[in-house]
Design an enzyme around this catalytic site. Sequence first.
Site, PDB file in Angstrom:
ATOM      1  N   ASP A   9      -8.871   0.689 -26.315  1.00  0.00           N
ATOM      2  CA  ASP A   9      -9.672   0.845 -25.107  1.00  0.00           C
ATOM      3  C   ASP A   9      -9.234   1.977 -24.186  1.00  0.00           C
ATOM      4  O   ASP A   9      -8.276   2.696 -24.436  1.00  0.00           O
ATOM      5  CB  ASP A   9      -9.812  -0.476 -24.356  1.00  0.00           C
ATOM      6  CG  ASP A   9      -8.487  -1.138 -24.085  1.00  0.00           C
ATOM      7  OD1 ASP A   9      -8.376  -2.323 -24.347  1.00  0.00           O
ATOM      8  OD2 ASP A   9      -7.566  -0.442 -23.628  1.00  0.00           O
TER       9      ASP A   9
ATOM     10  N   ARG B 155      -2.328  -8.826 -21.066  1.00  0.00           N
ATOM     11  CA  ARG B 155      -3.250  -8.441 -22.135  1.00  0.00           C
ATOM     12  C   ARG B 155      -2.619  -7.483 -23.141  1.00  0.00           C
ATOM     13  O   ARG B 155      -3.164  -7.285 -24.222  1.00  0.00           O
ATOM     14  CB  ARG B 155      -4.541  -7.856 -21.564  1.00  0.00           C
ATOM     15  CG  ARG B 155      -4.373  -6.556 -20.834  1.00  0.00           C
ATOM     16  CD  ARG B 155      -5.705  -6.004 -20.362  1.00  0.00           C
ATOM     17  NE  ARG B 155      -6.538  -5.540 -21.480  1.00  0.00           N
ATOM     18  CZ  ARG B 155      -6.296  -4.441 -22.174  1.00  0.00           C
ATOM     19  NH1 ARG B 155      -5.254  -3.692 -21.909  1.00  0.00           N
ATOM     20  NH2 ARG B 155      -7.091  -4.082 -23.165  1.00  0.00           N
TER      21      ARG B 155
ATOM     22  N   PRO C 201       0.821  -1.218   0.000  1.00  0.00           N
ATOM     23  CA  PRO C 201       0.000   0.000   0.000  1.00  0.00           C
ATOM     24  C   PRO C 201       0.854   1.267   0.000  1.00  0.00           C
ATOM     25  O   PRO C 201       0.359   2.354  -0.284  1.00  0.00           O
ATOM     26  CB  PRO C 201      -0.803  -0.090   1.296  1.00  0.00           C
ATOM     27  CG  PRO C 201      -0.641  -1.471   1.803  1.00  0.00           C
ATOM     28  CD  PRO C 201       0.615  -2.017   1.221  1.00  0.00           C
TER      29      PRO C 201
ATOM     30  N   GLU D  39       1.091  -8.012   8.516  1.00  0.00           N
ATOM     31  CA  GLU D  39       1.321  -6.560   8.558  1.00  0.00           C
ATOM     32  C   GLU D  39       2.241  -6.118   7.423  1.00  0.00           C
ATOM     33  O   GLU D  39       2.484  -4.920   7.247  1.00  0.00           O
ATOM     34  CB  GLU D  39       1.924  -6.143   9.898  1.00  0.00           C
ATOM     35  CG  GLU D  39       0.980  -6.303  11.083  1.00  0.00           C
ATOM     36  CD  GLU D  39      -0.388  -5.674  10.841  1.00  0.00           C
ATOM     37  OE1 GLU D  39      -0.427  -4.458  10.548  1.00  0.00           O
ATOM     38  OE2 GLU D  39      -1.399  -6.394  10.935  1.00  0.00           O
TER      39      GLU D  39
END
Length: 254
Positions: free
Chosen positions: A170, A155, A90, A117
């Site tokens: 896209d 992809r 994060p 953690e």
Amino acid sequence: MIRFDVFTILPDVMESYLAASMVGRARLGGQVVIGLHNVRDYTHDRHRTTDDTPYGGGGGMVMKPEPIFEAVESVLGEDFGQVPIVLLSPQGRVFTQATAREWSRQPRLALICGRYEGVDERVRGHLATDEVSIGDYVLTGGELPALVVIDSIVRLLPGVLGDAGGPDDDSHAHGLLEYPHYTRPPNYRGWGIPEVLLSGDHARIAAWRRDQSLLRTSRRRPDLLDAADLTPEERDRLSTRARGADEPADAPSS
Ligand code: JD8
């Protein structure tokens, strides 16, 4: 061909997704090789311990550095030092389509997935070469983020998407949101489709789609417009155009 080496204590969980998805097809097609490595296999104690209590106290468990270092060094072998070693966390910089595009040109990538953690700070400081987050929400570990990174790269590889209208067409390719898509039936519960799509006039359809992409982006994600690939005329038009509601759908075609 690209090779991913993933370091995780949940290789089976990752395998089930990687076997089923379009990534699974790319693996069968030989465009992608994915090595899933159980960090637990690189422990040396009887209990195969991968985590321990944090120095300084506090709750939770931290992933020990030794099994992670040994796993990555052993698997990368001669390639160690050449291969980006990505820590999913994060606290990383946000992973974007630009990063997916850059990494899709690499022959090999290593991905480290923490749990609990997170990992001992020395993994971040002395093993990982990159640290990325997939967005500002909290997950329980790095496995889903690693799958997201792999999926977004796979992809983009030549021959993976199959037919035309591939990656260039896209959302995010030009930095704009996608235009609306419709398929049969032409009237569903009284909701029609824009008449222009039935006109057979390909220039008019392309212009309508571009316009819808611009309008949608300016309404929903104006933050994307700065970096978007727009002509000076399109920029000028957007700055003068009222950013009202999306244009109402055209009258039903039947
Ligand atoms: C790796 C452990 C859980 C996170 C204590 C909850 C990425 N965008 C993202 N959100 N969450 C993650 C992520 C979460 C992880 C680990 C990635 C390893 N956790 C931790 C901090 C607070 N627990 C992520 N990429």
